[in-house]
Write an enzyme that holds these catalytic residues in place. Structure first.
Site: not given
Length: 284
Positions: A185-187, A189, A214
């Site tokens: 996961f990241c901010t 995608g 997220i």
């Protein structure tokens, strides 16, 4: 005035980035938008903001203008609101990659790793395992300073300083991932999409990317199984699980995130210094 903040990315082959740049810049300026759009041979990555009428017009432009030959017709946007404009100016930049990994063989447009949507992920985390009964491990692909603002409960965090370090740390720590369902996961995608492809290519099984990152998770299910806020690369600094700006600020001098508690320190002087600056100076 309410400002609409848009974030989007799309992996697709682009040959005309140099021709597009002045035209996209002119259209954004005409609409009164601010933010950053990255164009690269592998696709587009953007963060822009403006009044609702302007952002709606931009979405219609990027999806339907003949200039883009339908390459962005399915571009999906993540949206949040703010009371003020979080960007100072409008930039359209040309890059080698829309997110730098230094792995040119990875081409997401040729095939993505499987994704998991927010509601399914929450159900997995509620149960402690995926639908097949495998334990789930959350893998944070962001930089260390972003992770410090907030992350998923129990997430793996390898303290990287830049995304191009990700392949090396995964090679060194792949034993942490074996036999488990890995959700990168990241901010928004984009990083976890490339990260998931890399892990699949080196033979790690049962890898997923969190669809929309997220911010999409916050939009769909709130802050379940997440602690803290989510760092964003604009003047809002961080968003809470309700997608509202928080009281965190970014230090003008060193770019560190300064929490409300740290803002009470004598070392915090708006526009000049923060406790992280003071600590670095004392260690020098």
């Amino acid at each position: 005035m309410t400002i609409v903040n848009l974030a989007a990315y799309h992996f697709v082959s682009i040959d005309a980035t140099e021709q597009w740049r002045p035209l996209v810049t002119a259209r954004c300026n005409e609409l009164g938008l601010r933010g950053t759009i990255l164009l690269a041979p592998e696709g587009i990555n953007l963060f822009i903001a403006g009044p609702r009428e302007a952002t709606d017009a931009f979405i219609d432009y990027i999806r339907h203008d003949p200039l883009f030959e339908g390459k962005f017709a399915t571009l999906q946007f993540k949206e949040s609101l703010s009371d003020s404009q979080p960007f100072r100016r409008m930039l359209v930049r040309l890059k080698r990659e829309i997110i730098t990994m230094k792995k040119p063989a990875i081409k997401p447009e040729l095939g993505r790793a499987p994704s998991v949507d927010a509601r399914t992920l929450k159900a997995w985390l509620d149960r402690g395992h995926d639908d097949a009964g495998r334990p789930v491990v959350m893998l944070d692909t962001r930089n260390a300073f972003e992770v410090d603002v907030g992350t998923f409960d129990g997430a793996l965090d390898y303290r990287i300083d830049k995304f191009s370090e990700f392949p090396e740390v995964i090679d060194a720590n792949r034993a942490d991932l074996e036999g488990r369902t890995v959700v990168s996961f990241c901010t928004g995608g984009i990083r976890c999409e490339k990260a998931a492809i890399h892990m699949k290519e080196i033979g790690i099984d049962n890898v997923y990317q969190l669809e929309g990152g997220i911010l999409k998770y916050f939009e769909e299910v709130g802050g379940a199984h997440y602690h803290g806020d989510c760092f964003v690369f604009d003047y809002r600094t961080a968003l809470n699980p309700q997608l509202q700006p928080t009281e965190n600020v970014t230090c003008f001098a060193c770019r560190a995130v300064v929490t409300p508690e740290a803002q009470q320190s004598p070392s915090y002087v708006p526009g000049k210094s923060c406790p992280a600056c003071a600590q670095a100076a004392s260690a020098a």
